[in-house]
Design a protein around this motif. Structure first.
Motif, PDB file in Angstrom:
ATOM      1  N   LYS A 198       0.830  -1.207   0.000  1.00 19.65           N
ATOM      2  CA  LYS A 198       0.000   0.000   0.000  1.00 19.65           C
ATOM      3  C   LYS A 198       0.863   1.256   0.000  1.00 19.65           C
ATOM      4  N   GLU A 199       2.026   1.186   0.662  1.00 21.76           N
ATOM      5  CA  GLU A 199       2.932   2.332   0.693  1.00 21.76           C
ATOM      6  C   GLU A 199       3.466   2.652  -0.703  1.00 21.76           C
ATOM      7  N   ILE A 200       3.814   1.638  -1.463  1.00 23.24           N
ATOM      8  CA  ILE A 200       4.312   1.854  -2.824  1.00 23.24           C
ATOM      9  C   ILE A 200       3.198   2.387  -3.711  1.00 23.24           C
ATOM     10  N   GLU A 201       1.995   1.858  -3.562  1.00 24.96           N
ATOM     11  CA  GLU A 201       0.855   2.381  -4.326  1.00 24.96           C
ATOM     12  C   GLU A 201       0.631   3.856  -4.010  1.00 24.96           C
ATOM     13  N   LEU A 202       0.719   4.225  -2.734  1.00 24.06           N
ATOM     14  CA  LEU A 202       0.556   5.616  -2.329  1.00 24.06           C
ATOM     15  C   LEU A 202       1.678   6.478  -2.911  1.00 24.06           C
ATOM     16  N   LEU A 203       2.909   5.997  -2.876  1.00 25.04           N
ATOM     17  CA  LEU A 203       4.045   6.738  -3.423  1.00 25.04           C
ATOM     18  C   LEU A 203       3.863   6.996  -4.923  1.00 25.04           C
ATOM     19  N   ILE A 204       3.371   6.018  -5.657  1.00 22.23           N
ATOM     20  CA  ILE A 204       3.122   6.176  -7.091  1.00 22.23           C
ATOM     21  C   ILE A 204       2.018   7.208  -7.326  1.00 22.23           C
ATOM     22  N   LYS A 205       0.974   7.160  -6.502  1.00 19.69           N
ATOM     23  CA  LYS A 205      -0.116   8.125  -6.623  1.00 19.69           C
ATOM     24  C   LYS A 205       0.392   9.543  -6.326  1.00 19.69           C
ATOM     25  N   ILE A 206       1.211   9.678  -5.296  1.00 17.78           N
ATOM     26  CA  ILE A 206       1.798  10.977  -4.957  1.00 17.78           C
ATOM     27  C   ILE A 206       2.637  11.493  -6.113  1.00 17.78           C
ATOM     28  N   GLN A 207       3.448  10.643  -6.686  1.00 16.29           N
ATOM     29  CA  GLN A 207       4.319  11.028  -7.806  1.00 16.29           C
ATOM     30  C   GLN A 207       3.489  11.609  -8.959  1.00 16.29           C
ATOM     31  N   GLY A 208       2.329  11.029  -9.209  1.00 16.97           N
ATOM     32  CA  GLY A 208       1.479  11.498 -10.299  1.00 16.97           C
ATOM     33  C   GLY A 208       0.771  12.807 -10.010  1.00 16.97           C
ATOM     34  N   LYS A 209       0.522  13.113  -8.734  1.00 14.16           N
ATOM     35  CA  LYS A 209      -0.208  14.326  -8.354  1.00 14.16           C
ATOM     36  C   LYS A 209       0.712  15.456  -7.888  1.00 14.16           C
ATOM     37  N   LEU A 210       1.993  15.186  -7.753  1.00 13.38           N
ATOM     38  CA  LEU A 210       2.939  16.149  -7.190  1.00 13.38           C
ATOM     39  C   LEU A 210       3.033  17.421  -8.024  1.00 13.38           C
ATOM     40  N   ASN A 211       3.066  18.553  -7.343  1.00 13.17           N
ATOM     41  CA  ASN A 211       3.301  19.836  -8.000  1.00 13.17           C
ATOM     42  C   ASN A 211       4.795  19.919  -8.308  1.00 13.17           C
ATOM     43  N   LYS A 212       5.157  19.580  -9.544  1.00 10.08           N
ATOM     44  CA  LYS A 212       6.567  19.475  -9.930  1.00 10.08           C
ATOM     45  C   LYS A 212       7.232  20.836 -10.121  1.00 10.08           C
ATOM     46  N   ARG A 213       6.436  21.898 -10.096  1.00  7.51           N
ATOM     47  CA  ARG A 213       7.018  23.242 -10.137  1.00  7.51           C
ATOM     48  C   ARG A 213       7.545  23.646  -8.765  1.00  7.51           C
ATOM     49  N   ARG A 214       7.019  23.029  -7.720  1.00  7.11           N
ATOM     50  CA  ARG A 214       7.419  23.381  -6.341  1.00  7.11           C
ATOM     51  C   ARG A 214       8.349  22.358  -5.703  1.00  7.11           C
ATOM     52  N   TYR A 215       8.194  21.087  -6.097  1.00  8.44           N
ATOM     53  CA  TYR A 215       8.925  20.018  -5.428  1.00  8.44           C
ATOM     54  C   TYR A 215       9.522  19.033  -6.433  1.00  8.44           C
ATOM     55  N   LYS A 250       2.659  12.343   2.134  1.00 11.04           N
ATOM     56  CA  LYS A 250       1.335  12.816   1.720  1.00 11.04           C
ATOM     57  C   LYS A 250       0.844  13.915   2.647  1.00 11.04           C
ATOM     58  N   GLU A 251       0.982  13.714   3.946  1.00 13.16           N
ATOM     59  CA  GLU A 251       0.528  14.709   4.924  1.00 13.16           C
ATOM     60  C   GLU A 251       1.270  16.035   4.737  1.00 13.16           C
ATOM     61  N   TYR A 252       2.580  15.982   4.566  1.00 13.77           N
ATOM     62  CA  TYR A 252       3.361  17.203   4.366  1.00 13.77           C
ATOM     63  C   TYR A 252       2.899  17.939   3.106  1.00 13.77           C
ATOM     64  N   LEU A 253       2.744  17.219   2.014  1.00 15.99           N
ATOM     65  CA  LEU A 253       2.367  17.844   0.744  1.00 15.99           C
ATOM     66  C   LEU A 253       0.952  18.419   0.792  1.00 15.99           C
ATOM     67  N   GLU A 254       0.057  17.762   1.497  1.00 23.31           N
ATOM     68  CA  GLU A 254      -1.301  18.306   1.655  1.00 23.31           C
ATOM     69  C   GLU A 254      -1.262  19.633   2.413  1.00 23.31           C
ATOM     70  N   LYS A 255      -0.425  19.725   3.426  1.00 24.17           N
ATOM     71  CA  LYS A 255      -0.329  20.936   4.239  1.00 24.17           C
ATOM     72  C   LYS A 255       0.371  22.079   3.520  1.00 24.17           C
ATOM     73  N   HIS A 256       1.237  21.749   2.549  1.00 27.28           N
ATOM     74  CA  HIS A 256       2.079  22.774   1.907  1.00 27.28           C
ATOM     75  C   HIS A 256       1.793  22.940   0.415  1.00 27.28           C
ATOM     76  N   ASN A 257       0.556  22.706   0.006  1.00 19.03           N
ATOM     77  CA  ASN A 257       0.135  22.882  -1.393  1.00 19.03           C
ATOM     78  C   ASN A 257       1.070  22.160  -2.367  1.00 19.03           C
ATOM     79  N   GLY A 258       1.355  20.910  -2.054  1.00 20.91           N
ATOM     80  CA  GLY A 258       2.295  20.155  -2.864  1.00 20.91           C
ATOM     81  C   GLY A 258       1.682  19.347  -3.990  1.00 20.91           C
ATOM     82  N   PHE A 259       0.364  19.472  -4.160  1.00 19.84           N
ATOM     83  CA  PHE A 259      -0.300  18.688  -5.198  1.00 19.84           C
ATOM     84  C   PHE A 259      -0.901  19.602  -6.263  1.00 19.84           C
ATOM     85  N   ASP A 260      -0.857  19.151  -7.497  1.00 19.10           N
ATOM     86  CA  ASP A 260      -1.566  19.806  -8.586  1.00 19.10           C
ATOM     87  C   ASP A 260      -3.010  19.320  -8.551  1.00 19.10           C
ATOM     88  N   GLY A 261      -3.937  20.224  -8.413  1.00 20.66           N
ATOM     89  CA  GLY A 261      -5.336  19.819  -8.351  1.00 20.66           C
ATOM     90  C   GLY A 261      -5.689  19.243  -7.006  1.00 20.66           C
TER      91      GLY A 261
END
Length: 80
Positions: free
Chosen positions: A3-20, A67-78
Motif C-alpha cells: 500500500k505504501e508503494i501504491e501511495l508513493l506512485i499516486k503521490i508522484q502522479g499528483k505532485l506539484n513538480k514546479r514546487r517540489y 502525503k501529509e506534508y504535501l497536503e499541508k504545503h500545497n504540494g499537489f496539482d489539483g
C-alpha cells in the motif's frame, strides 16, 4: 505491491513538480525509498548543498508522512 508503494506512485502522479522534486526508488514489490526536495528555478540553488531533503525514508519518513506534508504545503496539482 504494498500500500505504501501504491501511495508513493499516486503521490508522484499528483505532485506539484514546479514546487517540489521527489526522488524515488522502488522494486515495485516491497522496498521503496524517497527524498523530497524544494524545486528552485535557479539550478545553482537547486543543486546547492543547502538544498537538503525536506523528507526522506533515510530519516524514517513514510509515504503517509510525505502525503501529509504535501497536503499541508500545497504540494499537489489539483485535488488529492
Amino acid at each position: 505491491m504494498t500500500k505504501e508503494i501504491e501511495l508513493l506512485i499516486k503521490i508522484q502522479g499528483k505532485l506539484n513538480k514546479r514546487r517540489y522534486h521527489l526522488y524515488t526508488e522502488t522494486d515495485l514489490e516491497e522496498k521503496y525509498r524517497f527524498l523530497l526536495f524544494i524545486k528552485f528555478d535557479d539550478d545553482r540553488d537547486y543543486f546547492s548543498a543547502n538544498n537538503q531533503p525536506i523528507l526522506s525514508t533515510i530519516d524514517g519518513d513514510t509515504a503517509d508522512d510525505l502525503k501529509e506534508y504535501l497536503e499541508k504545503h500545497n504540494g499537489f496539482d489539483g485535488r488529492w
